[in-house]
Design an enzyme around this catalytic site. Structure first.
Site, PDB file in Angstrom:
ATOM      1  N   LYS A 239       0.848  -1.204   0.000  1.00  0.00           N
ATOM      2  CA  LYS A 239       0.000   0.000   0.000  1.00  0.00           C
ATOM      3  C   LYS A 239       0.877   1.246   0.000  1.00  0.00           C
ATOM      4  CE  LYS A 239      -1.764   1.636   4.015  1.00  0.00           C
ATOM      5  NZ  LYS A 239      -1.466   3.049   4.324  1.00  0.00           N
ATOM      6  N   ASN A 240       1.861   1.292   0.912  1.00  0.00           N
ATOM      7  CA  ASN A 240       2.608   2.537   1.096  1.00  0.00           C
ATOM      8  C   ASN A 240       3.584   2.822  -0.031  1.00  0.00           C
ATOM      9  OD1 ASN A 240       1.101   2.921   3.341  1.00  0.00           O
ATOM     10  ND2 ASN A 240       2.669   2.270   4.796  1.00  0.00           N
TER      11      ASN A 240
ATOM     12  N   CYS B 136      -4.985   7.775   8.894  1.00  0.00           N
ATOM     13  CA  CYS B 136      -5.310   7.124  10.162  1.00  0.00           C
ATOM     14  C   CYS B 136      -5.129   8.114  11.311  1.00  0.00           C
ATOM     15  CB  CYS B 136      -4.402   5.921  10.389  1.00  0.00           C
ATOM     16  SG  CYS B 136      -4.943   4.536   9.409  1.00  0.00           S
TER      17      CYS B 136
ATOM     18  N   ARG C  34      -0.390  14.636  12.809  1.00  0.00           N
ATOM     19  CA  ARG C  34       0.470  14.186  11.712  1.00  0.00           C
ATOM     20  C   ARG C  34       0.901  15.414  10.914  1.00  0.00           C
ATOM     21  NH1 ARG C  34      -1.827   8.654   9.173  1.00  0.00           N
ATOM     22  NH2 ARG C  34       0.333   8.535   8.427  1.00  0.00           N
TER      23      ARG C  34
ATOM     24  N   ASP D 234       4.092   0.157  12.181  1.00  0.00           N
ATOM     25  CA  ASP D 234       2.853  -0.392  11.603  1.00  0.00           C
ATOM     26  C   ASP D 234       2.631  -1.849  11.966  1.00  0.00           C
ATOM     27  OD1 ASP D 234       3.065   1.595   8.567  1.00  0.00           O
ATOM     28  OD2 ASP D 234       2.388   2.063  10.584  1.00  0.00           O
TER      29      ASP D 234
ATOM     30  N   ARG E 114      -8.861  -0.299   4.145  1.00  0.00           N
ATOM     31  CA  ARG E 114      -7.975   0.726   3.568  1.00  0.00           C
ATOM     32  C   ARG E 114      -6.655   0.107   3.125  1.00  0.00           C
ATOM     33  NH1 ARG E 114      -6.988   6.016   6.787  1.00  0.00           N
ATOM     34  NH2 ARG E 114      -5.664   6.129   4.947  1.00  0.00           N
TER      35      ARG E 114
END
Ligand code: EPZ
Length: 421
Positions: free
Chosen positions: A22-23, A117, A122, A308, A400
């Site tokens: 994903k990232n 999230c 952030r 994570d 997600r």
């Protein structure tokens, strides 16, 4: 709203294949905007963060076709605006990457501030520091970022006060066509940074040092407006399945993995008495010592233990004997999962940024809720270990970042289903 209903306990066995990261995908997709062209991208995970980026591309008139379940073809030639302030921009963190990409393409960017999230503040100050170092002006108002470099961008030496994945990505996106050279010091070294650099170099960029803490970028006038690329495997999805196998005393082959990316987790699992065997492209988890031993974890930027995998690891540590601790150094308040695990019989004391996990407490099924992606994964793993029925709400967070999580756990023998609440 949907829920995941899990009947536990279960012992996971068999093999599961990991998808694209994903990232990495959420950084490579905005990069296709830098140069008008046609791009074929493989191993794109089928998750809602990607759906969100597709909506943004479509709203800007760019063609996005799904060639197969994980292969897409994107045509960015028709893009004629640098105003990216649609609602979708505020629902994911990675939308901030459009700022760097638009700056490279147009010398201007107007982007809505990102979402993502919710585990505390952030900031994006390091992203802004990078753009300003490259000669852009940055203004933040009305929930938008206005970035302008009417005279073009000039290479610079940029030191990141904090190791930041996002700021490293955004500076790379902005610097590839800047005049002269750019150096990013104290850069993030995550595999997704390397993946983005590989993609950009495939497009004709000149990036060296990705994966180390000094990245050097020599600006080029034009990039190739076409390339095919395969996104790297998702090390966090892999780690989630490795931890789930260990927590259920299971015997699981986690396939399509780069074992080197998993080293910090592998080391901790072996320390705890979990059986771990790494092959060329898989990691085999099997029971060795039981009960498992406690562990002391400190999350760090790559190659340290990934933040994570913090919530998932906390669930595993509830199954070990003795008292463990997890010290969180990246997102100092990402402890929402602890209350939910305690509702299932865990004994976790949180004194930010440290969670103390008193192991050996048998878990029992309960209704619990996720409020971030990785906390959701931790609650699913807890449901697999617990006796009785666990109902996990907040499934949209899990969707997600995890493609077909329910199907993948079912193929490992879990009794889990998705139901309408
Ligand atoms: C990325 O977030 C990931 N998200 C996160 O994964 C991951 O937890 C994080 O990197 C750390 O690995 C994506 O890649 C889309 P950072 P990002 O900038 O880029 C501070 C998941 O579950 N900081 O590396 O937002 C920040 O407060 C998600 O997949 C500043 O101070 O993280 C934090 O303490 C959750 N100023 C630290 O740096 C800035 O301008 C690391 O943040 C930027 C960050």
């Amino acid at each position: 709203m949907e829920k995941l209903i899990i009947q536990g306990p279960s012992v996971l066995t068999g093999s599961v294949s990991v998808g694209g990261f994903k990232n990495a995908a959420v950084a490579v997709l905005p990069a296709t905007i830098i140069q008008a062209g046609v791009y074929n991208l493989e191993n794109i995970p089928d998750i809602t963060d990607i759906d969100c980026i597709q909506a943004i591309f479509n709203k800007k008139g760019m063609e996005w076709s799904n060639v197969s379940s994980n292969t897409i073809r994107i045509d960015t030639r028709s893009l004629d605006t640098y105003d990216f302030t649609d609602d979708e921009m505020s629902s994911i963190r990675a939308s901030i990457y459009f700022a760097g990409a638009l700056l490279s393409r147009f010398g201007h960017a107007i982007v809505a501030l990102p979402g993502g999230c919710n585990f505390g503040e952030r900031p994006i100050d390091l992203h802004i520091k990078g753009f300003e170092a490259l000669g852009a002006t940055v203004r933040q108002e009305y929930g938008k970022l206005f970035v302008d470099a009417p005279n073009g961008l000039k290479g610079a030496s940029i030191y990141l006060d904090t190791v930041s994945v996002g700021a490293t990505v955004n500076i790379m996106l902005a610097a590839v066509k800047a005049e002269g050279s750019t150096t990013i010091e104290n850069a993030a070294k995550e595999p997704h940074i390397v993946d983005l650099a590989n993609f950009l170099n495939n497009m004709g960029a000149k990036i060296r040092g990705a994966g180390t803490d000094v990245i050097k970028i020599t600006g080029v006038k034009e990039l190739k407006g076409h390339t095919a690329y395969t996104i790297v495997q998702d090390m966090i999805e892999a780690g989630t399945f490795m931890i789930a196998a260990a927590a259920t005393k299971g015997n699981v082959f986690v396939r399509n993995v780069i074992p080197k990316h998993m080293e910090s987790l592998t080391a901790k699992l072996e320390e705890m008495g979990v059986g771990v065997e790494a092959g060329d492209d898989f990691v085999h988890i099997f029971p060795k010592d039981w009960p498992l031993d406690k562990a002391v974890i400190k999350t760090m930027p790559y190659p340290g233990f990934p933040t994570d995998l913090h919530p998932q690891m906390a669930t595993l540590l509830t199954q070990a004997q003795g008292d463990s601790t997890i010290k969180e150094t990246v997102w100092l308040t990402r402890f929402q999962y602890a209350n939910e695990l305690n509702r299932m019989g865990a004994r976790i004391d949180v004194n930010c940024p440290v969670a103390s996990i008193h192991g050996g407490q048998p878990l029992t099924g309960a209704p619990v809720s996720a409020n971030d992606l990785r906390a959701g994964a931790a609650l699913v793993i807890a449901g697999l270990c617990a006796t009785g029925t666990t109902a996990v709400s907040g499934v949209h967070y899990i969707d997600r970042g995890y493609e077909n999580l329910v199907d993948k756990f079912r193929q490992l023998g879990a009794d889990i289903e998705r139901v309408e609440d």
